[in-house]
Design a protein around this motif. Sequence first.
Motif, PDB file in Angstrom:
ATOM      1  N   LEU A  50       0.828  -1.202   0.000  1.00 52.11           N
ATOM      2  CA  LEU A  50       0.000   0.000   0.000  1.00 52.11           C
ATOM      3  C   LEU A  50       0.863   1.253   0.000  1.00 52.11           C
ATOM      4  N   ALA A  51       1.995   1.197   0.695  1.00 52.45           N
ATOM      5  CA  ALA A  51       2.903   2.342   0.708  1.00 52.45           C
ATOM      6  C   ALA A  51       3.438   2.609  -0.694  1.00 52.45           C
ATOM      7  N   ARG A  52       3.847   1.557  -1.385  1.00 49.94           N
ATOM      8  CA  ARG A  52       4.309   1.733  -2.753  1.00 49.94           C
ATOM      9  C   ARG A  52       3.178   2.216  -3.632  1.00 49.94           C
ATOM     10  N   THR A  53       1.967   1.766  -3.358  1.00 47.90           N
ATOM     11  CA  THR A  53       0.817   2.249  -4.098  1.00 47.90           C
ATOM     12  C   THR A  53       0.668   3.748  -3.934  1.00 47.90           C
ATOM     13  N   ALA A  54       0.917   4.256  -2.719  1.00 52.49           N
ATOM     14  CA  ALA A  54       0.769   5.685  -2.471  1.00 52.49           C
ATOM     15  C   ALA A  54       1.719   6.500  -3.333  1.00 52.49           C
ATOM     16  N   SER A  55       2.986   6.095  -3.415  1.00 57.47           N
ATOM     17  CA  SER A  55       3.946   6.859  -4.211  1.00 57.47           C
ATOM     18  C   SER A  55       3.647   6.727  -5.704  1.00 57.47           C
ATOM     19  N   THR A  56       3.255   5.541  -6.147  1.00 53.93           N
ATOM     20  CA  THR A  56       2.928   5.358  -7.557  1.00 53.93           C
ATOM     21  C   THR A  56       1.630   6.077  -7.910  1.00 53.93           C
ATOM     22  N   LEU A  57       0.661   6.040  -6.993  1.00 57.01           N
ATOM     23  CA  LEU A  57      -0.575   6.776  -7.213  1.00 57.01           C
ATOM     24  C   LEU A  57      -0.296   8.267  -7.281  1.00 57.01           C
ATOM     25  N   GLY A  58       0.636   8.740  -6.448  1.00 56.40           N
ATOM     26  CA  GLY A  58       1.022  10.142  -6.515  1.00 56.40           C
ATOM     27  C   GLY A  58       1.568  10.508  -7.886  1.00 56.40           C
ATOM     28  N   ALA A  59       2.405   9.622  -8.449  1.00 53.29           N
ATOM     29  CA  ALA A  59       2.930   9.864  -9.795  1.00 53.29           C
ATOM     30  C   ALA A  59       1.796   9.922 -10.811  1.00 53.29           C
ATOM     31  N   ALA A  60       0.796   9.048 -10.654  1.00 49.03           N
ATOM     32  CA  ALA A  60      -0.349   9.052 -11.565  1.00 49.03           C
ATOM     33  C   ALA A  60      -1.167  10.333 -11.429  1.00 49.03           C
ATOM     34  N   LEU A  61      -1.405  10.761 -10.192  1.00 46.66           N
ATOM     35  CA  LEU A  61      -2.217  11.950  -9.960  1.00 46.66           C
ATOM     36  C   LEU A  61      -1.535  13.217 -10.467  1.00 46.66           C
ATOM     37  N   PHE A  62      -0.206  13.255 -10.417  1.00 48.35           N
ATOM     38  CA  PHE A  62       0.513  14.444 -10.868  1.00 48.35           C
ATOM     39  C   PHE A  62       0.759  14.444 -12.370  1.00 48.35           C
ATOM     40  N   GLY A  63       0.593  13.295 -13.041  1.00 47.35           N
ATOM     41  CA  GLY A  63       0.894  13.226 -14.460  1.00 47.35           C
ATOM     42  C   GLY A  63       0.097  14.198 -15.303  1.00 47.35           C
ATOM     43  N   LEU A  64      -1.236  14.150 -15.193  1.00 41.27           N
ATOM     44  CA  LEU A  64      -2.078  15.038 -15.993  1.00 41.27           C
ATOM     45  C   LEU A  64      -1.914  16.516 -15.632  1.00 41.27           C
ATOM     46  N   PRO A  65      -1.932  16.902 -14.337  1.00 44.27           N
ATOM     47  CA  PRO A  65      -1.733  18.318 -14.018  1.00 44.27           C
ATOM     48  C   PRO A  65      -0.390  18.863 -14.495  1.00 44.27           C
TER      49      PRO A  65
END
Length: 415
Positions: A50-65
């Motif tokens: 889940l921790a790795r998910t958080a950092s990877t999800l962060g990369a996904a969330l910042f990609g479009l903006p």
Amino acid sequence: MPATTRAAQRHTLVVLAVTQIVGTVGVGVAPSIGVLLAGEVTANPAWAGLARTASTLGAALFGLPLGALAARFGRRLALAGGWWAAAGGGALLVIAAQWDQIMCLFVGLLLIGAGSAVSLQARFAATDLAEPHHRARALALVVWVGTIGNVLGPNLGVPAQYMTSATGLTVYAGAFLIAAACLALAGTAVFVWLRPDPLLLLEKTTTTGPRPATARLRGGARRIFAEIRENPQARLAVVAIVTAQIVMVAIMTMAPVHVTNDGGSVTVVGITISLHIAGMYALSPLVGALADRAGHRATIAIGILVLLASLAAGIAEPDQMLWMTVSMILLGVGWSFVNVAGSALFSAVVSPERRASAQGGVDALSNLGGATAAFLAGPLLAATGFSALSAIAIVALLPLIGLLATRNSRAISPR
């Protein structure tokens, strides 16, 4: 290409190379120390995924903006903003490590994921002013220089141990303090030195005038899907990039947990992940040259074969450290072939009016796929084991193999 544009491209590559080295030191800490920190803070190893998910999800969330920001204001502001956001995440992780703060842990990992998004978008920035027959090489160069930072990042626990007596920080807190400083420095460097902005210069030299801001920003989330729907070459590129990320993240996420469960130390984990990351980046210039010369499709096919070899090693001997190391190195090399060739193909075929937004979108899709894989990998490892997880990863490769083998994919290949 005009001499001024060639000079600007050389300057852009130098700035991107320097900031990639510094910034990826901070990014590289998440796959190893971040995962281990999550298990310590939550007192539950299952939270590592889940921790790795958080950092990877962060990369996904910042990609479009970040893609939209680049489309509106250029690469310089987008890249600098992403590095600075990641630096803030590193600072929160210092608090999480020092005082066992769960909220700071997950918010910090989410924000540090912005560094991964920036590192990915920097490879596209390298192609803005590149000549068409050198596009893959320019992209690969920026990927390659990240080797230094990404290999050093997982081992920040070593210098952090020497900081303990002087600062009173735990080893993990010291590691993230170093990471935060590197990320902040990378943001400042790109903000100061990336002039002229490559994307704005490209727009200036290829259009009669700047497009309206509304045209650049409208429908950013839809642009990547429009490219996938309308452009079969872009579709192949996106499937390749996303699939490679899913397979790589799923296996890399659980490798530290699997190794430590088998009695491996933090040092062994750091070395294993460093070798994996070296495999991801060290051969990038050769991969880029191959993609320019032999074609994107052939290079992607080679990458798939290497990934299959990696996963086969993981299935056969998951409890043998030597075979685990071989598997992780091959995992990185296979990812490099597929990602570099797929990214270069996407940059070559994406329509100019959608370039920055679509590039941000493909990175967001890639990281979202990685985040999902990381989230599912933990329970799968706990329920089945590392061999079964590797077998499932092979299944995930099948759609890409099928798409690459179709007559339509062969027909659309630019090489």
